[in-house]
Design a protein around this motif. Sequence first.
Motif, short mmCIF file in Angstrom:
data_model
loop_
_atom_site.label_atom_id
_atom_site.label_comp_id
_atom_site.label_asym_id
_atom_site.label_seq_id
_atom_site.Cartn_x
_atom_site.Cartn_y
_atom_site.Cartn_z
N GLY A 1 1.14 -0.82 -0.12
CA GLY A 1 -0.12 0.01 -0.10
C GLY A 1 0.70 1.20 0.03
O GLY A 1 0.78 2.46 -0.84
N MET A 2 1.79 0.91 1.02
CA MET A 2 2.78 2.77 0.55
C MET A 2 3.40 2.60 -0.77
O MET A 2 3.57 3.73 -1.42
CB MET A 2 4.15 3.08 1.79
N ALA A 3 3.69 1.26 -1.15
CA ALA A 3 4.25 1.78 -2.24
C ALA A 3 3.74 1.76 -3.76
O ALA A 3 3.84 2.71 -4.51
CB ALA A 3 5.42 0.24 -2.99
N GLY A 4 2.78 1.99 -3.59
CA GLY A 4 1.29 2.38 -4.87
C GLY A 4 1.19 3.89 -4.24
O GLY A 4 1.40 4.99 -5.02
N MET A 5 1.35 4.27 -3.16
CA MET A 5 0.89 5.92 -2.29
C MET A 5 1.82 6.12 -2.81
O MET A 5 1.49 7.49 -3.82
CB MET A 5 0.18 5.38 -1.57
N LEU A 6 3.11 5.82 -2.76
CA LEU A 6 4.14 6.58 -3.40
C LEU A 6 4.23 6.70 -4.95
O LEU A 6 4.34 7.86 -5.50
CB LEU A 6 5.69 5.93 -2.77
N SER A 7 4.00 6.03 -5.82
CA SER A 7 4.03 6.08 -7.13
C SER A 7 2.94 6.58 -7.87
O SER A 7 3.24 7.18 -8.90
CB SER A 7 3.91 4.31 -7.74
N LEU A 8 1.75 7.02 -7.06
CA LEU A 8 0.77 7.29 -7.26
C LEU A 8 0.97 8.52 -7.08
O LEU A 8 0.90 9.80 -7.42
CB LEU A 8 -0.68 7.41 -6.71
N THR A 9 1.75 9.55 -5.78
CA THR A 9 1.74 10.59 -5.67
C THR A 9 2.78 10.98 -6.53
O THR A 9 2.97 12.60 -7.04
CB THR A 9 2.21 10.48 -3.68
N VAL A 10 4.10 10.47 -6.78
CA VAL A 10 4.77 11.11 -7.43
C VAL A 10 4.11 11.27 -9.07
O VAL A 10 5.05 12.06 -9.57
CB VAL A 10 6.59 9.83 -7.40
N ALA A 11 4.06 10.12 -9.05
CA ALA A 11 3.65 10.22 -10.77
C ALA A 11 2.16 11.33 -11.50
O ALA A 11 2.86 11.50 -12.08
CB ALA A 11 3.18 8.93 -10.66
N ALA A 12 2.04 11.51 -9.51
CA ALA A 12 0.78 12.77 -10.15
C ALA A 12 1.48 13.79 -11.16
O ALA A 12 0.99 14.98 -10.77
CB ALA A 12 -0.29 12.70 -9.14
N LYS B 1 3.99 7.04 -17.04
CA LYS B 1 4.00 5.61 -16.77
C LYS B 1 5.18 5.49 -16.22
O LYS B 1 4.73 4.15 -15.77
CB LYS B 1 2.72 5.15 -17.94
N PHE B 2 6.10 5.48 -17.25
CA PHE B 2 7.76 4.96 -16.67
C PHE B 2 7.61 5.24 -15.07
O PHE B 2 8.57 4.41 -14.90
CB PHE B 2 7.89 5.74 -17.71
N VAL B 3 7.49 7.04 -14.58
CA VAL B 3 7.78 7.12 -13.12
C VAL B 3 7.03 5.90 -12.52
O VAL B 3 7.90 4.77 -11.76
CB VAL B 3 7.43 8.09 -12.83
N TYR B 4 5.61 6.10 -12.68
CA TYR B 4 4.85 5.04 -11.67
C TYR B 4 5.36 3.68 -11.81
O TYR B 4 5.99 2.79 -10.64
CB TYR B 4 3.63 4.67 -12.59
N GLY B 5 6.07 3.19 -12.99
CA GLY B 5 6.17 1.51 -13.22
C GLY B 5 7.49 1.74 -12.16
O GLY B 5 8.23 0.30 -12.02
N ALA B 6 8.88 2.94 -12.90
CA ALA B 6 9.58 2.13 -11.58
C ALA B 6 9.27 2.28 -10.46
O ALA B 6 11.12 1.66 -9.73
CB ALA B 6 11.06 3.57 -12.73
N LEU B 7 8.67 2.87 -9.74
CA LEU B 7 8.84 3.81 -8.37
C LEU B 7 8.16 2.40 -7.46
O LEU B 7 7.98 2.21 -6.90
CB LEU B 7 8.00 4.83 -8.17
N TYR B 8 6.69 1.81 -8.91
CA TYR B 8 6.07 0.55 -7.88
C TYR B 8 6.54 -0.58 -7.38
O TYR B 8 6.80 -1.14 -6.19
CB TYR B 8 5.41 0.36 -8.54
N PRO B 9 7.90 -0.97 -7.56
CA PRO B 9 8.64 -1.78 -6.99
C PRO B 9 9.33 -1.89 -6.13
O PRO B 9 10.03 -2.59 -5.58
CB PRO B 9 9.86 -2.56 -8.71
N VAL B 10 9.13 -1.04 -5.39
CA VAL B 10 9.85 -0.70 -4.52
C VAL B 10 9.45 -1.72 -3.40
O VAL B 10 10.30 -1.77 -2.12
CB VAL B 10 9.40 1.10 -4.11
#
Length: 80
Positions: free
Chosen positions: A25-36, A45-54
């Motif tokens: 959940g935390m990584a999902g919120m991190l990637s959504l927040t940064v990608a927004a 899309k690249f930023v979201y895809g790069a951050l989600y594997p955190v």
Amino acid sequence: IGANNANLAPAKILHQSLLAGIYVGMAGMLSLTVAAGVPPGGLQKFVYGALYPVNLLLILSTGGQLFTGNAATVTAAFLE
């Protein structure tokens, strides 16, 4: 690995599973927040895809338990 997971105490499995879910959940919120904050398009899309594997890195580094991994390893240990 599967035999060790099958012999863990239920409280420990529950604790590790809860931590893994929280990390997802935390990584999902991190990637959504940064990608927004990135303009829409391919870079977003690249930023979201790069951050989600955190979340996977957090789970691996803390020893969290994911159902998909346990289902595979415990079943393989049982069949072995």
